[in-house]
Design a protein around this motif. Structure first.
Motif, PDB file in Angstrom:
ATOM      1  N   SER A  23       0.767  -0.936   0.194  1.00 22.01           N
ATOM      2  CA  SER A  23       0.154  -0.204  -0.108  1.00 22.01           C
ATOM      3  C   SER A  23       0.532   1.016  -0.103  1.00 22.01           C
ATOM      4  O   SER A  23       0.352   2.081  -0.624  1.00 22.01           O
ATOM      5  CB  SER A  23      -0.810   0.134   1.153  1.00 22.01           C
ATOM      6  N   MET A  24       1.743   1.113   0.541  1.00 24.59           N
ATOM      7  CA  MET A  24       2.574   2.240   0.656  1.00 24.59           C
ATOM      8  C   MET A  24       3.291   2.633  -0.471  1.00 24.59           C
ATOM      9  O   MET A  24       3.629   3.910  -1.612  1.00 24.59           O
ATOM     10  CB  MET A  24       3.544   2.379   1.816  1.00 24.59           C
ATOM     11  N   CYS A  25       3.739   1.885  -0.966  1.00 24.74           N
ATOM     12  CA  CYS A  25       4.118   2.110  -2.860  1.00 24.74           C
ATOM     13  C   CYS A  25       3.052   2.123  -3.101  1.00 24.74           C
ATOM     14  O   CYS A  25       3.574   3.447  -4.628  1.00 24.74           O
ATOM     15  CB  CYS A  25       4.988   0.946  -3.279  1.00 24.74           C
ATOM     16  N   ARG A  26       1.975   1.682  -3.299  1.00 19.49           N
ATOM     17  CA  ARG A  26       0.557   2.517  -4.624  1.00 19.49           C
ATOM     18  C   ARG A  26       0.466   3.772  -4.289  1.00 19.49           C
ATOM     19  O   ARG A  26       0.722   4.362  -5.226  1.00 19.49           O
ATOM     20  CB  ARG A  26      -0.510   1.565  -3.947  1.00 19.49           C
ATOM     21  N   LYS A  27       0.493   3.643  -2.655  1.00 22.08           N
ATOM     22  CA  LYS A  27       0.314   5.969  -2.672  1.00 22.08           C
ATOM     23  C   LYS A  27       1.484   6.733  -3.172  1.00 22.08           C
ATOM     24  O   LYS A  27       1.030   8.106  -3.483  1.00 22.08           O
ATOM     25  CB  LYS A  27      -0.074   5.607  -1.156  1.00 22.08           C
ATOM     26  N   GLY A  47       9.743   2.802   9.183  1.00 20.26           N
ATOM     27  CA  GLY A  47      11.380   3.063   9.040  1.00 20.26           C
ATOM     28  C   GLY A  47      11.561   3.454   7.308  1.00 20.26           C
ATOM     29  O   GLY A  47      13.092   4.030   7.438  1.00 20.26           O
ATOM     30  N   THR A  48      10.927   2.817   6.399  1.00 20.27           N
ATOM     31  CA  THR A  48      11.430   2.837   5.157  1.00 20.27           C
ATOM     32  C   THR A  48      11.204   4.856   4.586  1.00 20.27           C
ATOM     33  O   THR A  48      10.267   5.037   4.753  1.00 20.27           O
ATOM     34  CB  THR A  48      10.629   1.830   4.214  1.00 20.27           C
ATOM     35  N   VAL A  49      12.209   4.314   3.274  1.00 21.27           N
ATOM     36  CA  VAL A  49      12.252   5.985   3.114  1.00 21.27           C
ATOM     37  C   VAL A  49      11.684   5.978   1.666  1.00 21.27           C
ATOM     38  O   VAL A  49      12.404   5.910   0.959  1.00 21.27           O
ATOM     39  CB  VAL A  49      13.612   6.282   3.402  1.00 21.27           C
ATOM     40  N   ARG A  50      11.012   7.377   1.302  1.00 25.92           N
ATOM     41  CA  ARG A  50      10.834   7.366   0.163  1.00 25.92           C
ATOM     42  C   ARG A  50      11.262   8.545  -0.593  1.00 25.92           C
ATOM     43  O   ARG A  50      11.095   9.857   0.166  1.00 25.92           O
ATOM     44  CB  ARG A  50       9.474   7.887  -0.245  1.00 25.92           C
ATOM     45  N   THR A  51      11.833   8.628  -1.394  1.00 29.33           N
ATOM     46  CA  THR A  51      13.031  10.024  -2.115  1.00 29.33           C
ATOM     47  C   THR A  51      12.061  10.605  -3.350  1.00 29.33           C
ATOM     48  O   THR A  51      11.182   9.952  -4.046  1.00 29.33           O
ATOM     49  CB  THR A  51      14.534   9.334  -2.056  1.00 29.33           C
ATOM     50  N   PHE A  52      11.743  12.179  -3.169  1.00 31.74           N
ATOM     51  CA  PHE A  52      11.000  12.948  -4.112  1.00 31.74           C
ATOM     52  C   PHE A  52      11.686  13.699  -4.363  1.00 31.74           C
ATOM     53  O   PHE A  52      12.067  14.699  -3.460  1.00 31.74           O
ATOM     54  CB  PHE A  52       8.855  12.820  -4.037  1.00 31.74           C
ATOM     55  N   CYS A  53      10.997  14.922  -5.240  1.00 30.55           N
ATOM     56  CA  CYS A  53      11.561  15.615  -5.864  1.00 30.55           C
ATOM     57  C   CYS A  53      10.704  16.711  -5.016  1.00 30.55           C
ATOM     58  O   CYS A  53       9.483  16.950  -4.995  1.00 30.55           O
ATOM     59  CB  CYS A  53      11.558  15.920  -7.260  1.00 30.55           C
ATOM     60  N   GLY A  54      11.443  17.966  -4.446  1.00 29.47           N
ATOM     61  CA  GLY A  54      10.877  18.849  -3.660  1.00 29.47           C
ATOM     62  C   GLY A  54       9.859  19.869  -5.099  1.00 29.47           C
ATOM     63  O   GLY A  54       9.092  20.337  -4.041  1.00 29.47           O
ATOM     64  N   ILE A  81      11.429   9.741  -6.996  1.00 26.54           N
ATOM     65  CA  ILE A  81      12.719   8.605  -7.183  1.00 26.54           C
ATOM     66  C   ILE A  81      12.871   7.587  -6.783  1.00 26.54           C
ATOM     67  O   ILE A  81      13.440   6.920  -7.236  1.00 26.54           O
ATOM     68  CB  ILE A  81      13.298  10.115  -6.415  1.00 26.54           C
ATOM     69  N   GLY A  82      12.792   7.557  -5.093  1.00 21.54           N
ATOM     70  CA  GLY A  82      13.423   5.361  -5.417  1.00 21.54           C
ATOM     71  C   GLY A  82      12.448   5.664  -3.917  1.00 21.54           C
ATOM     72  O   GLY A  82      11.890   6.467  -3.034  1.00 21.54           O
ATOM     73  N   PHE A  83      13.002   4.140  -3.597  1.00 25.95           N
ATOM     74  CA  PHE A  83      13.084   3.523  -2.067  1.00 25.95           C
ATOM     75  C   PHE A  83      14.287   3.286  -1.131  1.00 25.95           C
ATOM     76  O   PHE A  83      15.462   2.428  -2.133  1.00 25.95           O
ATOM     77  CB  PHE A  83      11.861   2.488  -2.536  1.00 25.95           C
ATOM     78  N   ARG A  84      14.042   3.226  -0.659  1.00 24.92           N
ATOM     79  CA  ARG A  84      15.464   3.117   1.064  1.00 24.92           C
ATOM     80  C   ARG A  84      14.579   1.822   1.733  1.00 24.92           C
ATOM     81  O   ARG A  84      13.778   2.509   2.521  1.00 24.92           O
ATOM     82  CB  ARG A  84      16.413   3.028   1.155  1.00 24.92           C
ATOM     83  N   VAL A  85      15.248   0.546   1.828  1.00 24.46           N
ATOM     84  CA  VAL A  85      15.094   0.564   3.060  1.00 24.46           C
ATOM     85  C   VAL A  85      15.906   1.376   4.658  1.00 24.46           C
ATOM     86  O   VAL A  85      16.397   2.043   4.021  1.00 24.46           O
ATOM     87  CB  VAL A  85      15.868  -0.924   3.217  1.00 24.46           C
ATOM     88  N   LYS A  86      14.812   0.609   5.621  1.00 21.66           N
ATOM     89  CA  LYS A  86      15.004   1.368   7.290  1.00 21.66           C
ATOM     90  C   LYS A  86      16.402   1.011   7.464  1.00 21.66           C
ATOM     91  O   LYS A  86      17.793   0.356   7.410  1.00 21.66           O
ATOM     92  CB  LYS A  86      14.786   0.241   8.103  1.00 21.66           C
ATOM     93  N   GLY A  87      17.475   1.953   7.629  1.00 21.42           N
ATOM     94  CA  GLY A  87      18.456   2.439   7.680  1.00 21.42           C
ATOM     95  C   GLY A  87      20.006   2.264   6.249  1.00 21.42           C
ATOM     96  O   GLY A  87      20.994   2.790   6.945  1.00 21.42           O
ATOM     97  N   ALA A  88      19.075   2.390   5.063  1.00 28.55           N
ATOM     98  CA  ALA A  88      19.738   2.151   4.090  1.00 28.55           C
ATOM     99  C   ALA A  88      20.672   3.813   3.869  1.00 28.55           C
ATOM    100  O   ALA A  88      19.581   4.989   3.886  1.00 28.55           O
ATOM    101  CB  ALA A  88      19.361   1.657   3.053  1.00 28.55           C
TER     102      ALA A  88
END
Length: 135
Positions: free
Chosen positions: A31-35, A67-74, A80-87
């Motif tokens: 659901s997080m990726c879909r949203k 804790g997962t991180v979604r990166t996006f353009c401000g 832009i992408g995804f990282r697992v917790k702590g990466a």
């Protein structure tokens, strides 16, 4: 000769290049990726040789409760992408739709299908995993 594959966000403020891709590439139906992607699923790929060519200052992050991180353009909001917790940022999995050129990848699975939208029918022969890839 070294390969270089370039990508960017919707407004073009962020641009990057990579030189290779992970072999495993899945469509994630959580659901997080879909949203985050505003779509039935997100397709992300691990990369190596990542270089931020422009717009590094525009990178923003959303840290989910797990804790997962979604990166996006401000500026434009592009995923832009995804990282697992702590990466760290250099271990980001990039959204394949951000690439401006054809890339040598092949989607090999659907993951987190227990969370897929009821209106999304999986009509291909790819392996389907209820959660992450199973051993």
């Amino acid at each position: 000769m070294r390969n270089e594959y370039k990508g960017s966000c919707l407004c073009g403020e962020i641009s990057f290049s990579v030189n290779s891709f992970a072999k495993k590439v899945a469509n994630c139906h959580c659901s997080m990726c879909r949203k985050f992607h505003g779509a039935a699923y997100a397709t992300l790929v691990g990369v190596s040789g990542l270089k931020w060519l422009s717009g590094f200052h525009c990178l923003n992050e959303f840290v989910a409760p797990n804790g997962t991180v979604r990166t996006f353009c401000g500026e434009c909001g592009s995923s832009i992408g995804f990282r697992v917790k702590g990466a760290p940022l250099n271990e980001i999995e990039l959204a394949i739709a951000t690439f401006d050129v054809d890339i040598p990848i092949q989607v090999d699975a659907h993951i987190y299908t227990d969370f897929k939208s009821n209106w999304c029918e999986l009509q291909d022969d790819l392996p389907k995993f209820k959660a992450g890839r199973e051993a």
